[in-house]
Design an enzyme around this catalytic site. Structure first.
Site, short mmCIF file in Angstrom:
data_model
loop_
_atom_site.label_atom_id
_atom_site.label_comp_id
_atom_site.label_asym_id
_atom_site.label_seq_id
_atom_site.Cartn_x
_atom_site.Cartn_y
_atom_site.Cartn_z
N LYS A 16 -67.07 45.81 -46.64
CA LYS A 16 -68.49 45.50 -46.43
C LYS A 16 -69.37 46.25 -47.43
CE LYS A 16 -68.45 42.84 -42.69
NZ LYS A 16 -68.82 41.42 -42.82
N GLU A 19 -75.44 38.62 -55.67
CA GLU A 19 -76.09 37.43 -55.09
C GLU A 19 -76.65 37.70 -53.69
OE1 GLU A 19 -72.85 37.80 -55.74
OE2 GLU A 19 -71.55 36.70 -54.35
N GLU A 67 -72.02 28.04 -38.46
CA GLU A 67 -70.65 27.68 -38.86
C GLU A 67 -70.11 26.55 -37.99
OE1 GLU A 67 -68.10 30.92 -40.58
OE2 GLU A 67 -66.91 30.50 -38.81
N CYS A 78 -66.31 35.46 -42.49
CA CYS A 78 -67.00 36.70 -42.11
C CYS A 78 -66.28 37.97 -42.55
CB CYS A 78 -67.27 36.77 -40.62
SG CYS A 78 -66.35 35.65 -39.64
N CYS A 98 -61.38 43.09 -37.01
CA CYS A 98 -62.25 44.22 -37.38
C CYS A 98 -61.94 45.49 -36.60
CB CYS A 98 -63.70 43.86 -37.15
SG CYS A 98 -64.17 42.34 -37.97
N SER A 107 -66.11 28.36 -45.46
CA SER A 107 -67.45 28.11 -44.91
C SER A 107 -68.47 28.75 -45.84
CB SER A 107 -67.55 28.74 -43.52
OG SER A 107 -68.91 28.89 -43.18
N GLU A 159 -71.59 23.51 -39.30
CA GLU A 159 -70.98 23.18 -40.59
C GLU A 159 -69.63 22.49 -40.37
OE1 GLU A 159 -70.23 26.56 -43.13
OE2 GLU A 159 -69.44 25.31 -44.75
N GLU A 208 -69.28 44.04 -50.33
CA GLU A 208 -70.02 42.81 -50.06
C GLU A 208 -71.53 43.03 -50.19
OE1 GLU A 208 -70.23 41.50 -45.94
OE2 GLU A 208 -69.86 39.44 -46.57
#
Ligand code: SF4
Ligand code: SF4
Ligand code: SF4
Ligand code: FES
Ligand code: FES
Lengths: 147, 574
Positions: free
Chosen positions: B357, B365, B278, B298, B502, B318, B281, B360
């Protein structure tokens, strides 16, 4: 009229959402989901809140229903005066049970609370127009008016 | 200040205090149910009623302000009778289901029933028989258990600005429902789980995957490998009777080995890796005119939110997968290969502070390893339950180190667990990459703390980079509206969906109050400071990964395994 135009008319009215819901319901006889979502956008509230308003008032329906809404009062005075028989006649005539709509989309049957006409029980309303001292025989005539 | 007397004890409290606050001041606990310390007063349950001298009617302690000379009695026979009746009425349409309930042992209604010695309820039991909502892989709703306190609505609307929940109908027909009375999956819900923390009972909770894990462990043909997110350890202690932060990392690892995990690795490893990908990036976007500001990616609750409410800004996200998913795609490729293990035998488990999560990991994908990258996601609460079931005495466990190749980490990864941590970790690396100088002080303290939005301008040897950090989605919304309007001054924005980051995630031990979250943040920075390596690019195993496998950040392999793309959710009701 398209629900978007109806809502737009009330966009600047204070408390316009409820007014718009009334107008939409007059047109469609219920509040379609897309109309509630559109109203939420126009009045700047989350859809969850607009849905809360739409379900808070028992007068509004969020389920699609027949064009002519027949309501029968189920409060005690009407009940004693024989509302049950009127219900049975309505159900028989229309071939549906209370809370449902005819397949051709013409009629919906609903219960209502006391409509304040207890001097002439039992009472039914069709699209808010009251009919007094209703009997099973009269039911057939009343329905014929709207066919 | 106002002078009041509570159960005969005199106390003076600030103007505008409630009876509840004044009673707390003298050490008297008034029972509550709809009250939540971080939310607006709702006063809809009446469990907190007290007697006020001169008043015929009982007053709700959570909403009634005190006045000079007020005399309050918190537990007269009349008060206790009233509270009992209120509880009996609530219980008369509540499923008598404690033994099967996710909140058994941690339920405010259960506690109140015990405290008020509810025995033979005079009211007839009538449960509404509403359908459970099991439409999402992360959050369930069990409306029959709802006590209509509306705390979840507050969490979802005020804290998160998602507004997925509202009240339908009125009176005894009313119910808390997702938008348009449908299922959660069709609402704008981002699965952050903040409503789970807010709910006093078991009416909203996480979908548990404990049975799946037990089956994988019992299967002799599988190799069960786990990763642990940075925010888990310090809160997990709370689930097993320790103070926040007191469970040592290597004792936690030992506990997992006892449960039957074959390999214990760390999400911190891929948190360090995320910083390298990241950070590079960001530099690439800065130098090649890419879309700015760049947003961190994230937090899956935040990704869901962006895809739902800001689909026009997806190019700002990102492309880095979250550390959980980077781990998932590497464990069945790089790691399995290095360990000589057949990837199809690997069951990849992750232990997360997060409910989103679970969603996710289930995204279609997320299979770049050729398999589902992460097979099972357990929350901190679920692993806490397994530990309690295991009967282990953690004070007597022999510490055990992490396994190799994806188990090493630095302090930069640890602080991912707190709001501002990803930003600080990124700056530690970006600074050194850009300036080619060693940082004299790795602490970017502007990034720390519980403030809703933090910002700074960082000087990278002449290049000035403006950064912002937000936690909770209502704060994220403020920054996003700026970006949408073309008025954002920033280059890089860190967003965490949950309050505090988190450490306050939807899968953490149930925490009603933000004070607990702040305590956990403290424990995170203590851990960072205690570690020998504190910059992601110093992680020795990450170096090996690049040398042997990835070759360079943003390279071909990285793109294949570590980066992703986003999709507008097109939810019809927002
Ligand atoms: S919500 Fe609480 S009181 Fe209700 S069944 Fe679950 S544990 Fe028992
Ligand atoms: S999980 Fe988050 S977004 Fe979904 S209903 Fe709960 S608070 Fe709202
Ligand atoms: S779901 Fe839980 S938090 Fe929401 S209103 Fe019901 S009991 Fe309260
Ligand atoms: S009871 Fe039916 S109209 Fe009053
Ligand atoms: S806690 Fe006071 S009314 Fe609910």
């Amino acid at each position: 009229m398209d629900y978007k135009n109806i809502i737009a008319k009330f966009a600047d009215v204070p408390g316009g959402m409820i007014e718009a819901f009334h107008a939409i319901q007059d047109e469609f006889s219920y509040l379609p989901e897309e109309a509630i979502i559109e109203a939420a956008k126009v009045f700047g509230v989350p859809a969850a809140d607009a849905y809360g308003v739409a379900t808070f008032y028992s007068y509004f329906s969020v389920k699609s229903r027949g064009k002519n809404i027949i309501r029968i009062c189920e409060s005690a005075p009407c009940h004693i005066a024989g509302a049950d028989e009127v219900v049975a006649a309505l159900e028989r005539e229309l071939g549906i049970t209370m809370g449902n709509s005819t397949a051709d989309g013409r009629f919906a049957l609903e219960f209502a609370q006391c409509v304040g006409q207890c001097q002439a029980t039992p009472v039914i309303t069709v699209n808010s127009k009251p009919y007094f001292d209703v009997t099973p025989a009269k039911v057939v005539e009343i329905i014929a008016e709207y066919k | 200040m106002v002078n009041v007397t509570i159960d005969g004890i005199k106390v003076s409290v600030p103007n505008g205090s409630t009876i509840l606050q004044a009673a707390k001041e003298v050490g008297i606990k008034v029972p509550t149910l709809c009250y939540h310390p971080d939310q607006a007063v709702k006063a809809n349950c009446r469990v907190c009623v007290c007697e006020v001298e001169g008043n015929r009617l009982l007053q709700a302690a959570c909403s009634q302000p005190v006045f000079e000379g007020m005399v309050v009695k918190t537990k007269t026979p009349k008060v206790i009778e009233a509270r009992k009746t209120i509880l009996e009425l609530i219980l008369s349409h509540h499923p008598q289901d404690c033994l099967n309930c996710i909140r058994n042992g941690n339920c405010e209604l259960q506690d109140l029933s015990a405290e008020y010695i509810i025995r033979d309820n005079p009211f007839e039991l009538k449960v509404r028989g509403l359908e459970k909502d099991l439409s999402t892989p992360a959050i369930f709703r069990d409306p029959d258990k709802c006590v209509l306190c509306r705390r979840c609505i507050d969490a979802c609307t005020v804290i998160q600005s998602v507004s997925a929940l509202g009240v339908e109908k009125r009176g005894c027909e009313s119910m808390v429902v997702p938008t348009m009375g449908g299922n959660l999956i069709d609402s704008p819900c981002v699965m952050c789980g903040q409503c789970v923390h807010a709910c006093p009972v078991g009416a909203i909770g996480e979908i548990e995957d404990i049975d799946k894990l037990m089956a994988a462990i019992a299967d002799p043909d599988t190799i069960v490998v786990t990763q642990i997110a940075p925010a888990v350890r310090l809160a997990l202690g709370e689930e097993i009777g320790m103070a926040t932060g007191d469970l040592p990392m290597e004792v936690f690892v030992a506990g997992l080995r006892h449960l039957g995990f074959d390999y214990v690795l760390h999400t911190n490893f891929t948190a360090d890796l995320t910083i390298l990908e990241e950070g590079n990036e960001l530099l690439q976007r800065l130098t090649t005119g890419g879309t700015l500001p760049m947003f961190t990616s994230c937090s899956p609750g935040w990704i869901n939110f962006c895809e739902t409410y800001y689909p026009d800004l997806l190019d700002n996200l990102s492309t880095c997968k979250s550390p959980q998913q980077m781990f998932g795609s590497l464990v069945k490729t790089y790691w399995a290969d290095k360990m000589n293990i057949e990837p199809q035998k690997v069951v990849s488990v992750s232990i997360m502070p997060c409910t989103a999560k679970k969603f996710e990991a289930a995204r279609p994908e997320m299979n770049s390893s050729g398999y589902q990258d992460v097979d099972i996601v357990l929350t901190t609460r679920e692993i806490g339950k397994l530990f309690r079931m295991s009967g282990l005495d953690f004070s007597r466990l022999e510490p055990s180190p992490f396994d190799s190749w994806m188990g090493a980490y630095t302090g930069a990864a640890v602080i991912f667990g707190a709001t501002g941590g990803v930003m600080e970790a990124a700056l530690r690396t970006v600074y050194e990459v850009v300036t080619k100088k060693e940082l004299t002080d790795v602490n970017f303290t502007f990034a720390r703390g519980f403030e809703g939005i933090k910002e700074a301008e960082i000087d990278l040897d002449g290049t000035k980079v403006k950064v912002a950090i937000a936690h909770t989605l209502s704060n994220a919304r403020k920054l996003m509206d700026q970006v949408r309007a073309g008025e954002s001054p920033y280059h890089f924005i860190e967003i965490m969906a949950c309050p505090g980051g988190c450490i306050g995630g939807g899968g953490q031990p149930i925490t009603k109050a933000n004070v607990k979250r702040i305590e956990r943040i403290g424990a995170i920075y203590d851990e960072d400071a205690s570690l020998p390596l504190r910059k992601s690019h110093d992680n020795p195993e990450v170096k090996v990964l690049y040398d042997e496998f990835l070759h360079e950040p943003l390279g071909h392999k990285s793109h294949e395994l570590l980066h992703t793309h986003y999709h507008a959710k097109n939810k019809k009701c927002l």
